[in-house]
Design a protein around this motif. Structure first.
Motif, PDB file in Angstrom:
ATOM      1  N   ILE A 150       0.838  -1.206   0.000  1.00 17.85           N
ATOM      2  CA  ILE A 150       0.000   0.000   0.000  1.00 17.85           C
ATOM      3  C   ILE A 150       0.875   1.259   0.000  1.00 17.85           C
ATOM      4  CG2 ILE A 150      -1.611   1.353   1.407  1.00 17.85           C
ATOM      5  CD1 ILE A 150      -2.998  -1.309   2.124  1.00 17.85           C
ATOM      6  N   SER A 151       1.977   1.238   0.736  1.00 20.65           N
ATOM      7  CA  SER A 151       2.873   2.398   0.783  1.00 20.65           C
ATOM      8  C   SER A 151       3.488   2.704  -0.573  1.00 20.65           C
ATOM      9  CB  SER A 151       4.000   2.163   1.794  1.00 20.65           C
ATOM     10  OG  SER A 151       3.485   2.067   3.093  1.00 20.65           O
ATOM     11  N   LEU A 152       3.769   1.662  -1.337  1.00 24.15           N
ATOM     12  CA  LEU A 152       4.423   1.847  -2.645  1.00 24.15           C
ATOM     13  C   LEU A 152       3.436   2.093  -3.779  1.00 24.15           C
ATOM     14  CD1 LEU A 152       7.176  -0.909  -2.388  1.00 24.15           C
ATOM     15  CD2 LEU A 152       7.509   1.586  -2.320  1.00 24.15           C
ATOM     16  N   ARG A 153       2.147   2.108  -3.490  1.00 22.58           N
ATOM     17  CA  ARG A 153       1.157   2.229  -4.565  1.00 22.58           C
ATOM     18  C   ARG A 153       1.241   3.545  -5.323  1.00 22.58           C
ATOM     19  NH1 ARG A 153      -3.689   2.779  -0.309  1.00 22.58           N
ATOM     20  NH2 ARG A 153      -3.389   4.971   0.076  1.00 22.58           N
ATOM     21  N   GLY A 154       1.697   4.614  -4.659  1.00 23.29           N
ATOM     22  CA  GLY A 154       1.721   5.904  -5.327  1.00 23.29           C
ATOM     23  C   GLY A 154       3.087   6.336  -5.805  1.00 23.29           C
ATOM     24  N   ASN A 155       4.123   5.930  -5.088  1.00 18.49           N
ATOM     25  CA  ASN A 155       5.482   6.405  -5.387  1.00 18.49           C
ATOM     26  C   ASN A 155       6.510   5.321  -5.119  1.00 18.49           C
ATOM     27  OD1 ASN A 155       4.678   9.172  -5.787  1.00 18.49           O
ATOM     28  ND2 ASN A 155       4.521   9.371  -3.572  1.00 18.49           N
ATOM     29  N   ASP A 156       7.632   5.436  -5.814  1.00 18.63           N
ATOM     30  CA  ASP A 156       8.800   4.647  -5.467  1.00 18.63           C
ATOM     31  C   ASP A 156       9.396   5.308  -4.228  1.00 18.63           C
ATOM     32  OD1 ASP A 156       8.228   3.420  -7.864  1.00 18.63           O
ATOM     33  OD2 ASP A 156       9.790   4.483  -8.968  1.00 18.63           O
ATOM     34  N   LEU A 157       9.857   4.504  -3.282  1.00 14.28           N
ATOM     35  CA  LEU A 157      10.369   5.043  -2.027  1.00 14.28           C
ATOM     36  C   LEU A 157      11.700   4.417  -1.663  1.00 14.28           C
ATOM     37  CD1 LEU A 157       7.060   4.910   0.059  1.00 14.28           C
ATOM     38  CD2 LEU A 157       8.107   6.947  -0.950  1.00 14.28           C
ATOM     39  N   ARG A 158      12.491   5.171  -0.935  1.00 15.90           N
ATOM     40  CA  ARG A 158      13.730   4.645  -0.384  1.00 15.90           C
ATOM     41  C   ARG A 158      13.418   3.902   0.899  1.00 15.90           C
ATOM     42  NH1 ARG A 158      17.331   9.665  -1.902  1.00 15.90           N
ATOM     43  NH2 ARG A 158      17.773   9.045  -4.039  1.00 15.90           N
ATOM     44  N   PHE A 159      14.372   3.079   1.317  1.00 15.62           N
ATOM     45  CA  PHE A 159      14.186   2.253   2.509  1.00 15.62           C
ATOM     46  C   PHE A 159      13.762   3.096   3.712  1.00 15.62           C
ATOM     47  CE2 PHE A 159      15.530   0.110   6.352  1.00 15.62           C
ATOM     48  CZ  PHE A 159      15.112  -1.191   6.139  1.00 15.62           C
ATOM     49  N   PHE A 160      14.479   4.195   3.971  1.00 15.46           N
ATOM     50  CA  PHE A 160      14.167   4.994   5.157  1.00 15.46           C
ATOM     51  C   PHE A 160      12.799   5.649   5.045  1.00 15.46           C
ATOM     52  CE2 PHE A 160      15.960   8.350   2.526  1.00 15.46           C
ATOM     53  CZ  PHE A 160      15.206   9.462   2.865  1.00 15.46           C
ATOM     54  N   GLU A 161      12.360   5.964   3.818  1.00 15.61           N
ATOM     55  CA  GLU A 161      11.027   6.547   3.641  1.00 15.61           C
ATOM     56  C   GLU A 161       9.945   5.518   3.974  1.00 15.61           C
ATOM     57  OE1 GLU A 161      11.638   9.826   0.125  1.00 15.61           O
ATOM     58  OE2 GLU A 161      11.752   7.708  -0.452  1.00 15.61           O
ATOM     59  N   LEU A 162      10.169   4.283   3.556  1.00 21.10           N
ATOM     60  CA  LEU A 162       9.232   3.213   3.921  1.00 21.10           C
ATOM     61  C   LEU A 162       9.223   3.004   5.424  1.00 21.10           C
ATOM     62  CD1 LEU A 162       9.919   0.617   1.104  1.00 21.10           C
ATOM     63  CD2 LEU A 162       7.684   1.586   1.679  1.00 21.10           C
ATOM     64  N   ARG A 163      10.399   2.940   6.019  1.00 15.86           N
ATOM     65  CA  ARG A 163      10.510   2.730   7.471  1.00 15.86           C
ATOM     66  C   ARG A 163       9.796   3.833   8.245  1.00 15.86           C
ATOM     67  NH1 ARG A 163      15.947   4.228   9.341  1.00 15.86           N
ATOM     68  NH2 ARG A 163      14.864   6.224   9.291  1.00 15.86           N
ATOM     69  N   ASP A 164      10.000   5.066   7.839  1.00 20.09           N
ATOM     70  CA  ASP A 164       9.375   6.191   8.544  1.00 20.09           C
ATOM     71  C   ASP A 164       7.872   6.273   8.278  1.00 20.09           C
ATOM     72  OD1 ASP A 164      11.902   6.790   9.466  1.00 20.09           O
ATOM     73  OD2 ASP A 164      12.184   8.524   8.145  1.00 20.09           O
ATOM     74  N   GLY A 165       7.441   5.813   7.118  1.00 17.08           N
ATOM     75  CA  GLY A 165       6.025   5.894   6.760  1.00 17.08           C
ATOM     76  C   GLY A 165       5.165   4.801   7.365  1.00 17.08           C
ATOM     77  N   ILE A 166       5.768   3.649   7.620  1.00 19.97           N
ATOM     78  CA  ILE A 166       5.022   2.519   8.179  1.00 19.97           C
ATOM     79  C   ILE A 166       5.319   2.478   9.676  1.00 19.97           C
ATOM     80  CG2 ILE A 166       4.605   0.034   8.108  1.00 19.97           C
ATOM     81  CD1 ILE A 166       5.734   0.070   5.230  1.00 19.97           C
ATOM     82  N   ARG A 167       4.468   3.084  10.430  1.00 17.95           N
ATOM     83  CA  ARG A 167       4.681   3.192  11.879  1.00 17.95           C
ATOM     84  C   ARG A 167       4.722   1.812  12.529  1.00 17.95           C
ATOM     85  NH1 ARG A 167       5.394   8.806  12.880  1.00 17.95           N
ATOM     86  NH2 ARG A 167       4.264   9.764  11.206  1.00 17.95           N
ATOM     87  N   GLY A 168       5.710   1.608  13.402  1.00 21.17           N
ATOM     88  CA  GLY A 168       5.793   0.375  14.171  1.00 21.17           C
ATOM     89  C   GLY A 168       6.637  -0.723  13.551  1.00 21.17           C
ATOM     90  N   ILE A 169       7.079  -0.563  12.305  1.00 25.24           N
ATOM     91  CA  ILE A 169       7.891  -1.612  11.678  1.00 25.24           C
ATOM     92  C   ILE A 169       9.368  -1.387  12.032  1.00 25.24           C
ATOM     93  CG2 ILE A 169       8.234  -0.427   9.458  1.00 25.24           C
ATOM     94  CD1 ILE A 169       7.907  -3.234   8.131  1.00 25.24           C
ATOM     95  N   SER A 170      10.046  -2.467  12.369  1.00 22.39           N
ATOM     96  CA  SER A 170      11.482  -2.365  12.650  1.00 22.39           C
ATOM     97  C   SER A 170      12.248  -2.455  11.334  1.00 22.39           C
ATOM     98  CB  SER A 170      11.928  -3.493  13.583  1.00 22.39           C
ATOM     99  OG  SER A 170      11.848  -4.744  12.914  1.00 22.39           O
ATOM    100  N   GLU A 171      13.479  -2.004  11.354  1.00 24.49           N
ATOM    101  CA  GLU A 171      14.307  -2.106  10.148  1.00 24.49           C
ATOM    102  C   GLU A 171      14.476  -3.562   9.732  1.00 24.49           C
ATOM    103  OE1 GLU A 171      17.964   0.072  10.078  1.00 24.49           O
ATOM    104  OE2 GLU A 171      16.974   1.941  10.674  1.00 24.49           O
ATOM    105  N   LYS A 172      14.635  -4.438  10.716  1.00 20.76           N
ATOM    106  CA  LYS A 172      14.810  -5.867  10.426  1.00 20.76           C
ATOM    107  C   LYS A 172      13.581  -6.428   9.725  1.00 20.76           C
ATOM    108  CE  LYS A 172      15.444 -10.339  12.650  1.00 20.76           C
ATOM    109  NZ  LYS A 172      15.568 -11.066  13.911  1.00 20.76           N
ATOM    110  N   MET A 173      12.389  -6.122  10.233  1.00 22.36           N
ATOM    111  CA  MET A 173      11.159  -6.642   9.625  1.00 22.36           C
ATOM    112  C   MET A 173      10.919  -6.034   8.253  1.00 22.36           C
ATOM    113  SD  MET A 173      10.121  -9.089  11.354  1.00 22.36           S
ATOM    114  CE  MET A 173       8.818  -9.393  10.200  1.00 22.36           C
ATOM    115  N   LEU A 174      11.231  -4.751   8.089  1.00 18.73           N
ATOM    116  CA  LEU A 174      11.083  -4.119   6.788  1.00 18.73           C
ATOM    117  C   LEU A 174      12.013  -4.775   5.777  1.00 18.73           C
ATOM    118  CD1 LEU A 174       9.882  -2.038   4.901  1.00 18.73           C
ATOM    119  CD2 LEU A 174      11.546  -0.375   5.772  1.00 18.73           C
ATOM    120  N   ALA A 175      13.256  -5.010   6.168  1.00 12.68           N
ATOM    121  CA  ALA A 175      14.220  -5.655   5.268  1.00 12.68           C
ATOM    122  C   ALA A 175      13.749  -7.056   4.884  1.00 12.68           C
ATOM    123  CB  ALA A 175      15.600  -5.705   5.912  1.00 12.68           C
TER     124      ALA A 175
END
Length: 123
Positions: free
Chosen positions: A42-67
């Motif tokens: 859902i986060s990527l549906r509108g724009n391409d994002l960098r890792f940190f943008e995804l991490r900051d946009g998805i509240r509660g996700i750890s870097e490990k889980m995002l990776a």
């Protein structure tokens, strides 16, 4: 049709056996519907994002889980990953055609849920 989900030979030739534990489509479904998979799509549906943008946009996700989630979605062919050879490397993620195709009903589901919820009280 008889009791249960019986499929004819013609139907099974064109479909995966998603109720079997060794079905490759089952892994994709598990990744998409995982706790974080749906939020990444859902986060990527509108724009391409960098890792940190995804991490900051998805509240509660750890870097490990995002990776881990991104790795699975890239492997499934839903998300693409581009690394820019800078120091430090800049990694950008976006949806593939397959990811956009799956993202549409997820976005529709998300929108339906948020439209039907009671309005949040201020505070």
């Amino acid at each position: 049709m008889a009791e249960g989900a019986q499929l004819t030979q013609a139907e099974t030739e064109q479909r995966y056996e998603v109720f079997h534990t060794d079905c490759p489509a089952r892994d994709v479904v598990d990744h998409v519907t995982s706790r974080w998979g749906i939020w990444v799509l859902i986060s990527l549906r509108g724009n391409d994002l960098r890792f940190f943008e995804l991490r900051d946009g998805i509240r509660g996700i750890s870097e490990k889980m995002l990776a881990q989630t991104l790795r699975a979605l890239v492997q499934d062919g839903l998300v693409w990953r581009e690394v820019e050879p800078t120091t430090p490397p800049q990694v950008t993620y976006g949806l593939t055609e397959f990811g956009r195709d799956l993202g549409e009903p997820l976005t529709d589901l998300f929108d339906r849920i948020t439209r039907r919820l009671s309005p949040r009280s201020a505070g």
